[in-house]
Enzyme design. Structure first.
Site, short mmCIF file in Angstrom:
data_model
loop_
_atom_site.label_atom_id
_atom_site.label_comp_id
_atom_site.label_asym_id
_atom_site.label_seq_id
_atom_site.Cartn_x
_atom_site.Cartn_y
_atom_site.Cartn_z
N LYS A 14 0.84 -1.21 0.00
CA LYS A 14 0.00 0.00 0.00
C LYS A 14 0.87 1.26 0.00
CE LYS A 14 -2.23 -0.96 3.87
NZ LYS A 14 -1.83 -2.30 4.25
N ARG A 89 -10.00 1.76 8.62
CA ARG A 89 -9.70 0.38 9.01
C ARG A 89 -10.88 -0.31 9.68
NH1 ARG A 89 -3.79 0.72 8.77
NH2 ARG A 89 -2.81 -0.93 9.79
N ARG A 123 10.74 -7.44 5.99
CA ARG A 123 10.73 -6.00 5.72
C ARG A 123 11.68 -5.27 6.66
NH1 ARG A 123 5.05 -3.18 5.25
NH2 ARG A 123 4.69 -4.07 7.32
N ARG A 156 10.37 -3.03 11.70
CA ARG A 156 9.31 -2.36 12.46
C ARG A 156 9.01 -3.21 13.69
NH1 ARG A 156 4.42 -0.69 8.39
NH2 ARG A 156 3.25 -1.42 10.20
N ARG A 167 -2.60 -8.31 13.72
CA ARG A 167 -2.94 -7.34 12.66
C ARG A 167 -3.80 -8.01 11.58
NH1 ARG A 167 2.92 -5.94 11.22
NH2 ARG A 167 2.20 -4.31 9.82
P1 AMP Z 1 0.35 0.51 9.15
O1 AMP Z 1 1.66 1.19 8.87
O2 AMP Z 1 -0.75 0.99 8.28
O3 AMP Z 1 0.49 -0.99 9.18
O4 AMP Z 1 -0.06 0.95 10.64
C1 AMP Z 1 0.78 0.68 11.75
C2 AMP Z 1 -0.02 0.77 13.05
O5 AMP Z 1 -0.54 2.10 13.23
C3 AMP Z 1 -1.24 -0.13 13.12
O6 AMP Z 1 -0.93 -1.46 13.48
C4 AMP Z 1 -2.06 0.58 14.20
O7 AMP Z 1 -1.49 0.39 15.48
C5 AMP Z 1 -1.83 2.04 13.81
N1 AMP Z 1 -2.82 2.47 12.79
C6 AMP Z 1 -2.55 2.87 11.52
N2 AMP Z 1 -3.68 3.20 10.87
C7 AMP Z 1 -4.69 3.00 11.75
C8 AMP Z 1 -6.11 3.15 11.68
N3 AMP Z 1 -6.72 3.58 10.57
N4 AMP Z 1 -6.84 2.83 12.79
C9 AMP Z 1 -6.24 2.42 13.93
N5 AMP Z 1 -4.92 2.25 14.07
C10 AMP Z 1 -4.14 2.53 12.99
#
Ligand code: AMP
Length: 214
Positions: A14, A89, A123, A156, A167
């Protein structure tokens, strides 16, 4: 004005596709995950609030997510439009989003779970500039070092088996239904995310009717 949302399971690319679209078409790229990681890294108040959840792979509360999205999208001069990744989400976030913004298209990157695991666990990101690497597909020239800024590459905190399982469970129970909601209301472009990034980008541009020329 172009307004897109990129959805897809963890590791489906993404962020990569969002950055490519933003660069090519002068769009603002908004990744809620990147915003939270920035806060954690820079020890802000928001960082302190979200750190434990982000590191554990748990979703952050909707109120905070919505205020971050609001600030980013309302406070920015996005003349040509935006591309949002990692949001919405869940159903509540989707309602909040659709109340405030109309969307021109939703891109859904599809990837099988075994490939998700392989990609996510290999990653690495640059601790300085945030560039993404992968120990199989996109290795740095010098081990553990960013090709662009020479920053140290790190995994990460949430790219481990336990956090990934959490997740993925959230993705299938809470985020997948958002996609079904979008499918009823918006244009959704489903794309095979196992393909090389340039090929995916070409498919996305063609599907959205965007000119894929430099
Ligand atoms: P990502 O980089 O999109 O995988 O997001 C990393 C982390 O940020 C997620 O596992 C959540 O802890 C938080 N996060 C990111 N986007 C959201 C969202 N839309 N709603 C809730 N938590 C989020």
């Amino acid at each position: 004005m172009r307004k897109y949302v990129i959805m897809g399971v963890q590791g489906s690319g993404k962020g990569t596709q969002a950055k490519m679209l933003a660069d090519r078409f002068d769009l603002v790229h908004m990744s809620v995950g990147d915003i939270f990681r920035w806060h954690v890294q820079n020890h802000t108040k928001i960082g302190a609030q979200v750190r434990r959840r982000v590191d554990a792979g748990e979703l952050v509360g909707d109120d905070l997510v919505e205020s971050v999205v609001q600030d980013r999208l309302r406070g920015h001069d996005w003349n040509y439009g935006f591309v949002v990744d990692g949001f919405p989400r869940n159903a509540r976030q989707a309602e909040f989003f659709l109340e405030g913004f109309d969307i021109d298209g939703v891109i859904n990157l599809e990837l099988a779970t075994e490939e998700v695991e392989r990609r996510v666990l290999s990653r690495r990101i640059c601790s300085q500039c945030g560039l993404d690497y992968n120990l199989f597909a996109h290795r740095p020239e010098v081990e553990d070092t960013c090709d662009v800024c020479q920053g140290a590459l790190v995994a990460r905190a949430d790219d481990n088996t336990e956090a990934l399982a959490r997740r993925l469970a959230d993705y299938y129970s809470k985020t997948q239904p958002v996609l079904e909601l979008f499918e009823r209301k918006e244009f959704v472009l489903n794309v095979d995310a196992a393909k090389p990034r340039e090929e995916i980008f070409a498919t996305v541009c063609a599907g959205l009717g965007l000119p894929n020329t430099q």
